[in-house]
Design a protein around this motif. Structure first.
Motif, PDB file in Angstrom:
ATOM      1  N   SER A 269      17.879  45.662  43.980  1.00  0.00           N
ATOM      2  CA  SER A 269      17.099  44.269  44.708  1.00  0.00           C
ATOM      3  C   SER A 269      16.045  44.873  45.668  1.00  0.00           C
ATOM      4  O   SER A 269      16.476  46.020  46.799  1.00  0.00           O
ATOM      5  CB  SER A 269      18.557  44.141  45.695  1.00  0.00           C
TER       6      SER A 269
ATOM      7  N   CYS B 227      15.595  34.868  43.060  1.00  0.00           N
ATOM      8  CA  CYS B 227      17.269  34.201  43.533  1.00  0.00           C
ATOM      9  C   CYS B 227      16.614  32.846  44.854  1.00  0.00           C
ATOM     10  O   CYS B 227      16.899  32.182  44.630  1.00  0.00           O
ATOM     11  CB  CYS B 227      18.248  35.434  44.134  1.00  0.00           C
TER      12      CYS B 227
ATOM     13  N   TYR C 197      14.464  30.587  41.985  1.00  0.00           N
ATOM     14  CA  TYR C 197      15.086  30.949  40.904  1.00  0.00           C
ATOM     15  C   TYR C 197      14.405  30.590  39.913  1.00  0.00           C
ATOM     16  O   TYR C 197      14.127  29.454  38.660  1.00  0.00           O
ATOM     17  CB  TYR C 197      16.002  29.575  40.300  1.00  0.00           C
TER      18      TYR C 197
ATOM     19  N   ALA D 170      21.934  34.987  37.248  1.00  0.00           N
ATOM     20  CA  ALA D 170      21.332  34.633  38.170  1.00  0.00           C
ATOM     21  C   ALA D 170      22.397  34.204  38.697  1.00  0.00           C
ATOM     22  O   ALA D 170      23.546  34.308  39.682  1.00  0.00           O
ATOM     23  CB  ALA D 170      20.228  33.352  38.154  1.00  0.00           C
TER      24      ALA D 170
ATOM     25  N   CYS E 119      22.076  36.255  41.578  1.00  0.00           N
ATOM     26  CA  CYS E 119      22.284  35.422  43.226  1.00  0.00           C
ATOM     27  C   CYS E 119      23.883  34.790  43.653  1.00  0.00           C
ATOM     28  O   CYS E 119      24.334  34.358  42.726  1.00  0.00           O
ATOM     29  CB  CYS E 119      21.424  34.607  42.598  1.00  0.00           C
TER      30      CYS E 119
ATOM     31  N   ALA F 142      20.041  37.472  47.055  1.00  0.00           N
ATOM     32  CA  ALA F 142      20.936  37.997  46.068  1.00  0.00           C
ATOM     33  C   ALA F 142      21.931  38.436  45.604  1.00  0.00           C
ATOM     34  O   ALA F 142      22.399  38.573  47.431  1.00  0.00           O
ATOM     35  CB  ALA F 142      19.984  39.858  46.289  1.00  0.00           C
TER      36      ALA F 142
END
Length: 192
Positions: free
Chosen positions: A92, A120, A123, A161, A166, A171
């Protein structure tokens, strides 16, 4: 008969023709439009961003995935493939992108290895490279950010995700938390 020369007459001032109220109003609007800045009335999307635009960082490709680090995760009831993620490859970064190595396997046994990222905040997903049998990487030719969709049989990006990487456009915690969540098959609960 003697005529005196005529003295030159002063120049005549011409009066402007009388204008109607509607003509005066139109003329006033035109003058106003000329003096309005071109950007007036346009919403500045970067207003709250202090003039900074998002910049993706450059990242080295990870080592080839090792079987001991691959963890399978649930994609959905319509999935036609199985998906595993190399938990050691999860990162990340400061650009808000969570990157990882994904291994997908068809029912016939064909295997694909890819190094990917999920942003994130928007999206979106991105493919960086494909893994080769010898452990090397081949850069993806088409590596643009694309929206993540749920309306596909193999919704691996949406599952990663939403369930593991996410939360609320960011994150989902530190890298170790993401890795533990996947290892323990502990998806993020909605509203948590």
């Amino acid at each position: 008969m003697f005529f005196a020369p005529a003295s030159p007459s002063p120049p005549r001032k011409t009066a402007l023709p009388p204008m109607k109220l509607s003509q005066l109003f139109t003329a006033g609007l035109l003058l106003l439009a000329i003096n309005v800045p071109a950007h007036a009335g346009i919403f500045d999307e970067d207003f709250d961003d202090d003039g900074k635009s998002w910049q993706e960082i450059k990242k080295d490709l990870p080592p080839a995935p090792q079987a001991a680090n691959l963890v399978q995760f649930y994609v959905g009831p319509t999935a036609s493939m199985t998906f595993t993620i190399d938990v050691n490859s999860i990162s990340s970064d400061t650009d808000g992108v969570v990157r990882y190595t994904l291994v997908s396997k068809s029912q016939a046994g064909a295997e694909n290895i890819s190094y990917e990222g999920i942003r994130c905040q928007t999206y979106e997903k991105k493919l960086y490279a494909f893994g080769q049998k010898d452990g090397s990487w081949s850069r993806a030719r088409l590596s643009n950010w694309q929206p993540i969709t749920e309306l596909v049989a193999n919704r691996q990006h949406a599952a990663l995700a939403k369930d593991y990487l996410c939360h609320d456009g960011m994150a989902a915690g530190k890298v170790e938390e993401m890795r533990a969540r996947i290892r323990e098959n502990r998806p993020i609960k909605p509203g948590s």
